[in-house]
Design a protein around this motif. Sequence first.
Motif, PDB file in Angstrom:
ATOM      1  N   GLU A  43      48.871  47.043  35.003  1.00  0.00           N
ATOM      2  CA  GLU A  43      49.086  48.306  35.711  1.00  0.00           C
ATOM      3  C   GLU A  43      48.356  48.337  37.054  1.00  0.00           C
ATOM      4  O   GLU A  43      47.368  47.628  37.254  1.00  0.00           O
ATOM      5  CB  GLU A  43      48.597  49.474  34.842  1.00  0.00           C
ATOM      6  N   SER A  44      48.815  49.222  37.915  1.00  0.00           N
ATOM      7  CA  SER A  44      48.222  49.388  39.237  1.00  0.00           C
ATOM      8  C   SER A  44      46.714  49.643  39.109  1.00  0.00           C
ATOM      9  O   SER A  44      46.280  50.413  38.256  1.00  0.00           O
ATOM     10  CB  SER A  44      48.903  50.582  39.908  1.00  0.00           C
ATOM     11  N   GLY A  45      45.930  48.949  39.932  1.00  0.00           N
ATOM     12  CA  GLY A  45      44.479  49.142  39.935  1.00  0.00           C
ATOM     13  C   GLY A  45      43.722  48.268  38.961  1.00  0.00           C
ATOM     14  O   GLY A  45      42.491  48.335  38.879  1.00  0.00           O
ATOM     15  N   CYS A  46      44.420  47.405  38.206  1.00  0.00           N
ATOM     16  CA  CYS A  46      43.733  46.609  37.191  1.00  0.00           C
ATOM     17  C   CYS A  46      43.005  45.410  37.802  1.00  0.00           C
ATOM     18  O   CYS A  46      42.259  44.717  37.107  1.00  0.00           O
ATOM     19  CB  CYS A  46      44.691  46.156  36.090  1.00  0.00           C
ATOM     20  N   GLY A  47      43.228  45.125  39.089  1.00  0.00           N
ATOM     21  CA  GLY A  47      42.463  44.062  39.740  1.00  0.00           C
ATOM     22  C   GLY A  47      43.267  42.837  40.135  1.00  0.00           C
ATOM     23  O   GLY A  47      42.694  41.813  40.508  1.00  0.00           O
ATOM     24  N   LYS A  48      44.590  42.932  40.103  1.00  0.00           N
ATOM     25  CA  LYS A  48      45.427  41.762  40.390  1.00  0.00           C
ATOM     26  C   LYS A  48      45.222  41.252  41.819  1.00  0.00           C
ATOM     27  O   LYS A  48      45.023  40.060  42.038  1.00  0.00           O
ATOM     28  CB  LYS A  48      46.918  42.110  40.185  1.00  0.00           C
ATOM     29  N   SER A  49      45.284  42.175  42.791  1.00  0.00           N
ATOM     30  CA  SER A  49      45.143  41.743  44.187  1.00  0.00           C
ATOM     31  C   SER A  49      43.751  41.174  44.443  1.00  0.00           C
ATOM     32  O   SER A  49      43.600  40.172  45.149  1.00  0.00           O
ATOM     33  CB  SER A  49      45.383  42.913  45.144  1.00  0.00           C
ATOM     34  N   THR A  50      42.745  41.815  43.859  1.00  0.00           N
ATOM     35  CA  THR A  50      41.371  41.338  44.042  1.00  0.00           C
ATOM     36  C   THR A  50      41.215  39.934  43.462  1.00  0.00           C
ATOM     37  O   THR A  50      40.627  39.048  44.098  1.00  0.00           O
ATOM     38  CB  THR A  50      40.389  42.319  43.355  1.00  0.00           C
ATOM     39  N   LEU A  51      41.757  39.729  42.276  1.00  0.00           N
ATOM     40  CA  LEU A  51      41.709  38.403  41.664  1.00  0.00           C
ATOM     41  C   LEU A  51      42.438  37.379  42.539  1.00  0.00           C
ATOM     42  O   LEU A  51      41.944  36.273  42.765  1.00  0.00           O
ATOM     43  CB  LEU A  51      42.336  38.469  40.263  1.00  0.00           C
ATOM     44  N   GLY A  52      43.602  37.764  43.051  1.00  0.00           N
ATOM     45  CA  GLY A  52      44.370  36.854  43.908  1.00  0.00           C
ATOM     46  C   GLY A  52      43.605  36.453  45.154  1.00  0.00           C
ATOM     47  O   GLY A  52      43.556  35.279  45.515  1.00  0.00           O
ATOM     48  N   LYS A  53      42.988  37.421  45.808  1.00  0.00           N
ATOM     49  CA  LYS A  53      42.223  37.118  47.031  1.00  0.00           C
ATOM     50  C   LYS A  53      41.018  36.248  46.716  1.00  0.00           C
ATOM     51  O   LYS A  53      40.700  35.312  47.460  1.00  0.00           O
ATOM     52  CB  LYS A  53      41.755  38.419  47.690  1.00  0.00           C
ATOM     53  N   ALA A  54      40.322  36.567  45.620  1.00  0.00           N
ATOM     54  CA  ALA A  54      39.154  35.759  45.258  1.00  0.00           C
ATOM     55  C   ALA A  54      39.575  34.328  44.933  1.00  0.00           C
ATOM     56  O   ALA A  54      38.869  33.366  45.258  1.00  0.00           O
ATOM     57  CB  ALA A  54      38.428  36.383  44.061  1.00  0.00           C
ATOM     58  N   ALA A  55      40.755  34.181  44.340  1.00  0.00           N
ATOM     59  CA  ALA A  55      41.218  32.842  43.955  1.00  0.00           C
ATOM     60  C   ALA A  55      41.490  31.960  45.164  1.00  0.00           C
ATOM     61  O   ALA A  55      41.349  30.741  45.097  1.00  0.00           O
ATOM     62  CB  ALA A  55      42.477  32.942  43.081  1.00  0.00           C
ATOM     63  N   VAL A  56      41.882  32.569  46.301  1.00  0.00           N
ATOM     64  CA  VAL A  56      42.105  31.752  47.498  1.00  0.00           C
ATOM     65  C   VAL A  56      40.891  31.773  48.427  1.00  0.00           C
ATOM     66  O   VAL A  56      40.935  31.246  49.532  1.00  0.00           O
ATOM     67  CB  VAL A  56      43.386  32.142  48.283  1.00  0.00           C
ATOM     68  N   GLY A  57      39.813  32.401  47.982  1.00  0.00           N
ATOM     69  CA  GLY A  57      38.555  32.310  48.726  1.00  0.00           C
ATOM     70  C   GLY A  57      38.458  33.215  49.939  1.00  0.00           C
ATOM     71  O   GLY A  57      37.712  32.927  50.870  1.00  0.00           O
ATOM     72  N   ILE A  58      39.185  34.333  49.965  1.00  0.00           N
ATOM     73  CA  ILE A  58      39.072  35.203  51.133  1.00  0.00           C
ATOM     74  C   ILE A  58      38.272  36.468  50.835  1.00  0.00           C
ATOM     75  O   ILE A  58      38.339  37.440  51.558  1.00  0.00           O
ATOM     76  CB  ILE A  58      40.452  35.569  51.745  1.00  0.00           C
TER      77      ILE A  58
END
Length: 325
Positions: A43-58
């Motif tokens: 669901e929205s807000g669960c941290g998907k985008s944050t996880l994605g950004k952290a995974a590519v190191g930004i």
Amino acid sequence: MKDLILDVKDLAVEYTRGDLKVRAVAGVDLQLGAGEILGLVGESGCGKSTLGKAAVGILDRAEGDVTFDGKSVAKIGRGKRDPHFLSLQMIFQDPYGSLNPRRKIGEQIADGPVIQGMSRSDAIEKAKSLLERVGLPANAVDRFPHQFSGGQRQRIAIARALAINPRVIVADEPISALDTSSQAAVANLLVNLVEEFQMGMIFISHDLSIVRRISDRVAVMYLGKIVETGRTEEIWNSPSHPYTKALMSAIPHADGKAFMPLDLPGDVPNPAYPPSGCRFHPRCPMAMASCATEVPKQIALADGRKVSCVLQSEGAAVKTLNFAK
Ligand code: ADP
Ligand code: MG
């Protein structure tokens, strides 16, 4: 899984919101193989985008380990990136926001290869062939972003990411802003590119039917944690976590930008105050008393999938979940 290229271990990201600390990603393990699409849903807000950004190191603030090609990615931060990590690319939902409106398409696609040491004229030639690869005419190099539709701009953003020969792409809701006909076409393009270039792709989407169609494996996220991960068809056919099961019954939200699991009471809790024990227990139709106090360990089922739920047993076949109505 095919050859491992990205290995995420115990990743955590904490934001500060006023006096509150929000652990948007709260200890996540994830593996990505070459030539594989991993769907990331929740669901929205669960941290998907944050996880994605952290995974590519930004993200500067990530803790834990992300290893790419044997090198640590976490904590590199934007701007300090080793050229090696240009091989990790991200595609965002809004291609207009990520393209500079005042620069020609070709120049923008050429920037990455130039940083990697290619001459600008060679890089423009490369941009032309990549534009053709993503279904646009080579002469688009001389035009500007506003001369293209949303779907075409997303193809341009994809060409720009491809220009640096990425090994891993995190695509964050890459088709959500597109009209229905472009959605399928861009999704198919991504599938073909992953196959052709043997990249690994994390595909973040709230469109569960597309995730099901294009992902080899799926990771289900709830409130900063991955609750279940495994091969797509197994997850759909026999979910092993109650949240996954609820998600499979989800219907699109009226705004088209999210989905609502039908069987779940209440809303997603505030991540600044995550529930004790299993974070999902207040909404779980199958919760037991111990779920309020014990954090479920991640276990591997007989079919290889991983799940964090006390209803399942290490090494055993998945137990079917039945929600009492
Ligand atoms: P998703 O992509 O699944 O919708 P996000 O990763 O965007 O989730 O957000 C996860 C949580 O972190 C949310 O509670 C969100 O409000 C919070 N968050 C995201 N970005 C920031 C930020 N820059 N500062 C503070 N909180 C943030
Ligand atoms: Mg997001």
